[in-house]
Design a protein around this motif. Structure first.
Motif, mmCIF file in Angstrom:
data_model
loop_
_atom_site.group_PDB
_atom_site.id
_atom_site.type_symbol
_atom_site.label_atom_id
_atom_site.label_comp_id
_atom_site.label_asym_id
_atom_site.label_seq_id
_atom_site.Cartn_x
_atom_site.Cartn_y
_atom_site.Cartn_z
ATOM 1 N N UNK A 148 -15.845 14.903 10.957
ATOM 2 C CA UNK A 148 -15.107 16.152 11.100
ATOM 3 C C UNK A 148 -13.625 15.951 11.278
ATOM 4 N N UNK A 149 -13.077 14.876 10.704
ATOM 5 C CA UNK A 149 -11.640 14.643 10.801
ATOM 6 C C UNK A 149 -11.035 14.603 9.396
ATOM 7 N N UNK A 150 -9.714 14.706 9.341
ATOM 8 C CA UNK A 150 -8.991 14.763 8.076
ATOM 9 C C UNK A 150 -8.910 13.383 7.437
ATOM 10 N N UNK A 151 -8.994 13.355 6.097
ATOM 11 C CA UNK A 151 -8.870 12.110 5.349
ATOM 12 C C UNK A 151 -7.879 12.296 4.214
ATOM 13 N N UNK A 152 -6.919 11.393 4.118
ATOM 14 C CA UNK A 152 -5.950 11.383 3.017
ATOM 15 C C UNK A 152 -6.114 10.072 2.264
ATOM 16 N N UNK A 153 -6.312 10.165 0.953
ATOM 17 C CA UNK A 153 -6.466 8.979 0.110
ATOM 18 C C UNK A 153 -5.256 8.855 -0.806
ATOM 19 N N UNK A 154 -4.611 7.702 -0.764
ATOM 20 C CA UNK A 154 -3.513 7.396 -1.679
ATOM 21 C C UNK A 154 -4.069 6.504 -2.773
ATOM 22 N N UNK A 155 -4.101 7.014 -3.991
ATOM 23 C CA UNK A 155 -4.713 6.279 -5.089
ATOM 24 C C UNK A 155 -3.700 6.103 -6.217
ATOM 25 N N UNK A 175 -4.100 11.902 -3.326
ATOM 26 C CA UNK A 175 -2.778 11.906 -3.941
ATOM 27 C C UNK A 175 -2.617 10.622 -4.740
ATOM 28 N N UNK A 176 -2.153 10.743 -5.992
ATOM 29 C CA UNK A 176 -1.992 9.569 -6.853
ATOM 30 C C UNK A 176 -0.518 9.235 -7.054
ATOM 31 N N UNK A 177 -0.224 7.949 -7.139
ATOM 32 C CA UNK A 177 1.113 7.447 -7.474
ATOM 33 C C UNK A 177 0.961 6.494 -8.659
ATOM 34 N N UNK A 178 2.090 6.006 -9.165
ATOM 35 C CA UNK A 178 2.034 5.163 -10.361
ATOM 36 C C UNK A 178 1.943 3.671 -10.041
ATOM 37 N N UNK A 183 1.888 3.047 -2.739
ATOM 38 C CA UNK A 183 0.891 3.556 -1.782
ATOM 39 C C UNK A 183 1.121 2.954 -0.403
ATOM 40 N N UNK A 184 1.442 1.653 -0.375
ATOM 41 C CA UNK A 184 1.610 0.964 0.899
ATOM 42 C C UNK A 184 2.876 1.432 1.629
ATOM 43 N N UNK A 185 3.944 1.719 0.859
ATOM 44 C CA UNK A 185 5.170 2.225 1.475
ATOM 45 C C UNK A 185 4.905 3.569 2.147
ATOM 46 N N UNK A 186 4.230 4.459 1.422
ATOM 47 C CA UNK A 186 3.895 5.766 1.995
ATOM 48 C C UNK A 186 2.971 5.627 3.203
ATOM 49 N N UNK A 187 1.982 4.771 3.065
ATOM 50 C CA UNK A 187 0.985 4.627 4.119
ATOM 51 C C UNK A 187 1.618 4.078 5.396
ATOM 52 N N UNK A 201 -5.304 -1.917 4.193
ATOM 53 C CA UNK A 201 -4.032 -2.587 4.393
ATOM 54 C C UNK A 201 -2.882 -1.769 3.831
ATOM 55 N N UNK A 202 -1.667 -2.086 4.286
ATOM 56 C CA UNK A 202 -0.506 -1.327 3.810
ATOM 57 C C UNK A 202 0.761 -2.179 3.826
ATOM 58 N N UNK A 203 0.624 -3.492 3.689
ATOM 59 C CA UNK A 203 1.792 -4.370 3.669
ATOM 60 C C UNK A 203 1.716 -5.284 2.457
#
Length: 408
Positions: A148-155, A175-178, A183-187, A201-203
């Protein structure tokens, strides 16, 4: 009683890391990144204790969660199936697949998501964020929905339709990027500025995934020990950032410490482009990369290895091998048509590398070898369908039927 000590340790130096710093990757002396590893007091448990908790949380004493509610969809307890058809073709007498496509979202990522989302809920987080083109994002989305929590996927814009459909169906905001690194910068900004719980991971250079979630993969080691009567000689797994093999290595090491076995299996990476093979041969350097491009095994098509993946291979005396797209798709067809197991290409690359491993004597024909079947082939039907003959359409007559399929 849980054996988790409530803190983590740096996997290289062994220094204590408080839980509040768990998602901040440490920079190593050579400029790479590593996540800390949850610490346990195995003297608190007697053997491999199980509980009445749902899913893989039956192993709660060896997972980094507290005594509160857990987020489960009944994951784990997947079958380990003898591959008699493929084994006969290759001359292997004890070949198996750990079929992780039997998990709730049809992939092994459910093991990570169950533990990582449970930890986020226990920490009081209301949003989780994940960088993923496929199984990882779908699994996190499903478990976030359960919690029951929010999920954001960067794809990525190139992510397969089946994968983004799953993510959105489970209620994730996708949300998609090129570019992958975008994705890691945003995350990183979302984790630092808004306190969202990172599920991946995000680095860069890449370091691996959520350190609590990766502990979920240990449960595959526990199950294999129970299903086979002891640990196998070798395990071949698809590898990108090494989350699963790092968890497997810790799980088998715990089985040794608990006195349930005397050995750990050799862990072997199956990959499209070879960064782990390079790291095994030359030593791990975080800045190293290999030439890479598109691959039918898109979810593991990385040009870079991680420290945790390399460490799992070398610590167990393992190695790595590559296979081409054609070899991988032939292996998918062989597994399905000979043994009735339909896995996605990123899984069947484990079967595709077996001839090379046998020729190099990295595995022996009489050894007990397990392939990790990470996900179902239904996640990427177009890739499989493109290599199959067109289905003939006939009039309803036996002559036309036998003309199409051959003699009776």
């Amino acid at each position: 009683m849980s054996a988790y000590l409530g803190y983590l340790v740096h996997p290289i130096s062994g220094e204590r890391v408080e839980e509040s710093q768990a998602y901040i990757p440490a920079i190593t002396d050579d400029g790479g990144h590593v996540y800390p590893v949850p610490a346990y007091d195995l003297d608190r448990v007697r053997g491999l204790e199980t509980t009445n908790d749902p899913g893989l949380f039956r192993y709660r004493p060896l997972l980094p969660v507290n005594d509160g509610p857990v987020v489960s969809l009944g994951e784990g307890a997947t079958p380990t199936i003898p591959l008699t058809g493929l084994g006969e073709q290759l001359g292997m007498s004890a070949l198996y697949v750990k079929d992780e496509s039997r998990n709730p979202t049809w992939s092994y990522k459910d093991r990570l998501a169950a533990v990582a989302v449970t930890k986020a809920v226990q920490e009081g987080r209301d949003t989780v964020v994940v960088s993923s083109t496929g199984n990882h994002g779908a699994a996190v989305a499903a478990y976030a929905a359960r919690a029951g929590i929010r999920c954001v996927v960067l794809t990525l814009a190139s992510a397969p339709l089946a994968m983004t459909t799953l993510m959105q169906s489970y209620g994730a905001e996708v949300i998609a990027v090129h570019e992958p690194t975008d994705r890691w910068v945003l995350m990183r900004q979302l984790v630092d500025d808004y306190g969202w719980a990172p599920m991946s991971g995000f680095v860069t250079p890449p370091s691996g995934s959520n350190p609590f979630g990766c502990e979920g993969y240990k449960t595959m080691a526990y199950e294999l020990h129970a299903q086979l009567g002891d640990v196998p000689d070798a395990i071949v797994a698809p590898v990108a950032y090494g989350d699963a093999i790092a968890g497997l290595q810790r799980g088998f090491s715990e089985l040794v410490t608990l006195g349930l076995t005397t050995k750990t299996p050799r862990l072997i990476a199956a990959e499209p482009f070879g960064p782990y093979g390079k790291a095994v041969r030359e030593g791990y350097r975080p800045s190293d990369s290999v030439a890479a491009g598109s691959s039918v095994a898109f979810s593991i098509a990385t040009p870079m290895a991680t420290w945790q993946g390399w460490n799992a291979l070398t610590a167990t005396g393992g190695t790595a091998a590559t296979a081409s797209d054609e070899q991988t798709m032939q292996a998918q067809q062989a597994l399905a048509s000979r043994d009735g197991v339909f896995l996605e290409a990123s899984s069947t690359i484990t079967a595709a590398v077996l001839p090379e491993l046998l020729a190099r004597k990295d595995i022996a024909a009489d050894e007990k070898v397990v392939l990790i079947g990470t996900s179902t082939g239904l996640k990427d039907v177009p890739t499989t369908a493109a290599r199959l003959p067109e289905v003939p359409v006939i009039a309803a007559s036996l002559p036309e039927l036998f003309n199409a399929i051959g003699a009776a």
